[in-house]
Design an enzyme around this catalytic site. Structure first.
Site, PDB file in Angstrom:
ATOM      1  N   ALA A 186     -12.286  31.382   0.207  1.00  0.00           N
ATOM      2  CA  ALA A 186     -12.702  30.875  -1.100  1.00  0.00           C
ATOM      3  C   ALA A 186     -13.788  29.802  -1.002  1.00  0.00           C
ATOM      4  O   ALA A 186     -14.494  29.527  -1.984  1.00  0.00           O
ATOM      5  CB  ALA A 186     -11.494  30.306  -1.833  1.00  0.00           C
ATOM      6  N   ASP A 228     -15.372  42.419   6.270  1.00  0.00           N
ATOM      7  CA  ASP A 228     -16.199  43.560   6.680  1.00  0.00           C
ATOM      8  C   ASP A 228     -17.343  43.777   5.692  1.00  0.00           C
ATOM      9  O   ASP A 228     -18.472  44.094   6.093  1.00  0.00           O
ATOM     10  CB  ASP A 228     -15.334  44.820   6.778  1.00  0.00           C
ATOM     11  CG  ASP A 228     -14.252  44.675   7.829  1.00  0.00           C
ATOM     12  OD1 ASP A 228     -14.479  43.943   8.807  1.00  0.00           O
ATOM     13  OD2 ASP A 228     -13.185  45.289   7.661  1.00  0.00           O
TER      14      ASP A 228
HETATM   15  O1  RIB Z   1     -10.825  44.199   8.256  1.00  0.00           O
HETATM   16  C1  RIB Z   1      -9.958  45.113   7.647  1.00  0.00           C
HETATM   17  C2  RIB Z   1      -9.671  46.242   8.574  1.00  0.00           C
HETATM   18  O2  RIB Z   1      -8.983  45.748   9.700  1.00  0.00           O
HETATM   19  C3  RIB Z   1      -8.773  47.320   8.019  1.00  0.00           C
HETATM   20  O3  RIB Z   1      -9.490  48.331   7.365  1.00  0.00           O
HETATM   21  C4  RIB Z   1      -8.001  47.793   9.225  1.00  0.00           C
HETATM   22  O4  RIB Z   1      -8.271  49.109   9.583  1.00  0.00           O
HETATM   23  C5  RIB Z   1      -8.353  46.826  10.348  1.00  0.00           C
HETATM   24  O5  RIB Z   1      -9.270  47.340  11.206  1.00  0.00           O
END
Ligand code: RIB
Length: 300
Positions: free
Chosen positions: A215, A245
């Site tokens: 946050a 990601d």
């Molecule tokens: O960062 C999230 C991911 O971490 C998930 O999609 C899971 O597969 C792990 O790799």
């Protein structure tokens, strides 16, 4: 359009929604179960592709039904999967995810991801030569990541390394990384320092670490060593899986803009990503990101 090469994991996420985390030895009834395409590598590839990057994925899937689904999912996102290698006699990677509220805990069983070898990386050397930026994480073997770093250096290409899941990294590997993107916990593990010393660690590597802070957004230092914060964008979180990601995929897609501009766009993309279920569910397209930023008072 940025040419992004993502080297990393491809998992099927098996997600159970619960009201609270179970205690050791406790059995809880969950409220919902779903499978989603995931894996830190694949998630970062999809995030970059949705934002308009030309993405090639280098990784492995097993010779099971999950492998076929994961491969098809990447292809449907427009990711080049010529280097997603089918792996005989292996299960695909899976992640067991417990979602309590919008927070998660994750256990990854690597399966075919553990069989991505340095030789696989060498075989794909032409992709390193063709890429504008290379992205990797730590859900594939470290020796493989070291080969990725060696080829990125050989071809003079920037390497964005998201050190998750975290482990201590050698000074030699870190020297080949253009930008390291840990969260505060991962930063401590990678540098074997207490989390509270994060500012000192960032100061010791000016311009080379961008620390995500949930946050609080993200922290980084300029090449001159000045500490800067990119604040986050407030949203209603449904599922935070894959927010990091999305951040990394966006950083790669907008790499050419440099910091702080790319960090701001990555924070906005990550904010949108948590508004829908599944690691890839809420990852925005470029148009969605632009519309969001227009409302927030700035253009993509
Ligand atoms: O960062 C999230 C991911 O971490 C998930 O999609 C899971 O597969 C792990 O790799």
């Amino acid at each position: 359009m940025a040419k992004v090469l993502v080297v990393g994991s491809i998992n099927m996420d098996l997600v159970a929604q619960v009201g609270q985390y179970p205690r050791l030895g406790e059995t809880l009834l969950g409220s919902h179960f779903a499978t989603y395409h995931g894996g830190k590598g694949a998630n970062q590839a999809v995030a970059a592709a949705r934002l308009g990057a030309q993405v090639t994925m280098l990784g492995r899937v097993g010779d099971d039904a999950f492998g076929q689904q994961l491969l098809a999912g990447l292809q449907a996102e427009g990711v080049d999967t010529r280097w997603v290698l089918p792996t005989a006699n292996s299960a695909s990677g899976i992640a067991l995810i417990t979602l309590a509220g919008s927070d998660n805990s994750i256990i990854v069983v690597p399966g075919a991801n553990a069989l991505l070898t340095p030789a696989d990386i060498v075989a794909a050397e032409a992709e390193f030569a063709a890429a504008d930026v290379i992205v990797a994480q730590l859900e594939t073997p470290l020796a493989t990541i070291e080969q990725v770093a060696a080829l990125a250096s050989k071809w003079g290409k920037p390497l964005l390394l998201n050190p998750a899941p975290a482990q201590p990294l050698s000074a030699e590997l870190l020297a080949q990384v253009s930008l390291l993107t840990p969260n505060e916990f991962e930063l401590g593990v990678v540098f074997e320092r207490p989390e509270a010393e994060w500012q000192a660690v960032l100061a010791s590597q000016p311009g080379r670490i961008l620390m995500t802070a949930g946050a609080a957004g993200a922290w980084f230092t300029t090449p001159e060593g000045k500490l800067q914060q990119q604040t986050s964008f407030p949203v209603e979180a449904v599922d935070t899986t894959g927010a990091g990601d999305t951040f990394n995929g966006a950083l790669a897609a907008f790499w050419a803009q440099g910091l702080p501009a790319a960090a701001r766009l990555a924070c906005a993309a990550a904010a949108l990503s948590v508004t829908r279920a599944g690691a890839q569910g809420g990852m925005p397209t470029l148009a969605q990101l632009q519309a969001f930023l227009a409302v927030q008072g700035g253009a993509a």
